[in-house]
Scaffold this motif. Structure first.
Motif: not given
Length: 364
Positions: A357-364
């Motif tokens: 894993p190399v990117c984490i994007t929060v969806v809210y």
């Protein structure tokens, strides 16, 4: 009477259980490298109250989707990726019934795509191309399709002959209508302003020779800009000049211990939602540096090493309670609780396995 009391007690326990188990989750989008087991972009459910990760699923199969950005206003997701070695910009639209549905894609005709960002007011999406040393701009039409692609080339080099032999555009970050583009190879931050639907260079900031600016972020109140220098493993605090541009450096501070001699390089940087703390990740000396910002300077709080294994990217939950870290070489995502008074991190037992894993994007 005893039976009535028992029934009431059961109802209270049931209501409390429902309250706990029905805590709304938010979604995380995870980008990966795909040269091993990963297949592309994944989604996870995240509980912002207790930090639990669950329900891992494949969103979209594509090679090396290493960066994503979520447009909350228009419920759109922008990502980069490769098909048969060709770099693409890709968009998804969030559908209430089906989740994210692919919407459009377009070739960048550049090499080494590594970052994407967008600006709703300008109706533009921008990709950074590390190997080509350029940024690719794509206008969005009223249906949010890509059109009118244009490439802006960077120029220059710096003192690190291995990493800075040529320009290497690494990221573009918007501050209102201005865009600040970090170029690691040229040791510059280019400033762009919109003109006739396109971003055009208006100024540049020369960073310290050999520092290698990678990413930058703006404080939630818009008064500060902090640049992450990959090669120097440091962060630099900037303030605005008389023309309202962030061109004046006022402090640089290391993300590493003073006595460290091993190889390391910085990767990602974020403010806490309240703007009090800054977090920066290191690879090599695998860690997350925690800083506290006052009105005039930045102070080191701690350098957290537990559970860190090449954190290329991380995210902070919207409520500021948790930091979610992508361990590329650990093949997992770890969750840290954030001390609300000091900003210090504590590794939780909440973790989930996912390959590179190399990117984490929060969806809210």
């Amino acid at each position: 009477m005893k039976n009535l009391i028992l029934i009431i007690a059961i109802l209270i326990i049931s209501l409390q259980t429902c309250k706990i188990t029905n805590t709304p989750t938010i979604q995380l989008v995870v980008g990966t490298y795909t040269n091993e087991k990963s297949e592309g972009i994944y989604t996870l459910d995240f509980n912002p109250e207790n930090g639990t990760l669950s329900n891992q699923r494949l969103l979209y199969q594509i090679d090396d989707p290493t960066f994503q950005q979520y447009d909350q206003e228009n419920k759109a997701l922008y990502t980069i990726g490769k098909r048969k070695g060709i770099n693409y910009l890709i968009s998804f639209i969030q559908n209430n019934d089906q989740g994210f549905v692919i919407h459009d894609s377009i070739k960048t005709n550049q090499n080494g795509i590594c970052h994407v960002n967008y600006n709703n007011k300008l109706k533009i999406v921008v990709a950074s191309n590390y190997s080509s040393g350029s940024i690719t701009q794509a206008n969005l039409n009223y249906e949010f399709n890509f059109e009118n692609v244009k490439t802006e080339k960077h120029y220059g080099n710096s003192i690190n002959s291995f990493r800075q032999e040529a320009p290497h555009a690494h990221s573009v970050t918007f501050n209102e209508n201005l865009a600040y583009a970090c170029d690691l190879g040229a040791d510059k931050i280019y400033i762009y302003r919109p003109k006739n639907k396109w971003l055009q260079k208006i100024d540049s900031i020369a960073t310290q020779a050999g520092s290698g600016p990678r990413h930058l972020t703006f404080s939630p109140d818009g008064k500060s800009m902090v640049v992450l220098n990959e090669l120097a493993s440091s962060i630099t605090l900037f303030q605005k000049n008389k023309n309202n541009l962030f061109t004046q450096p006022i402090q640089t501070i290391s993300t590493l211990p003073d006595t460290l001699t091993q190889f390391s390089k910085a990767a990602d940087i974020h403010y806490s939602p309240n703007g009090e703390f800054i977090y920066a990740s290191n690879r090599g000396f695998n860690s997350i540096a925690v800083f506290k910002q006052t009105q005039s300077n930045i102070e080191l709080v701690e350098i957290e090493t537990e559970g860190c294994n090449w954190i290329r990217n991380f995210a902070i939950s919207p409520n500021g309670k948790f930091l979610i870290a992508a361990n590329r070489y650990g093949n997992n995502i770890n969750v840290y609780s954030i001390d609300q008074k000091t900003g210090a991190l504590k590794l939780s037992d909440k973790s989930i396995e996912i390959n590179q894993p190399v990117c984490i994007t929060v969806v809210y």
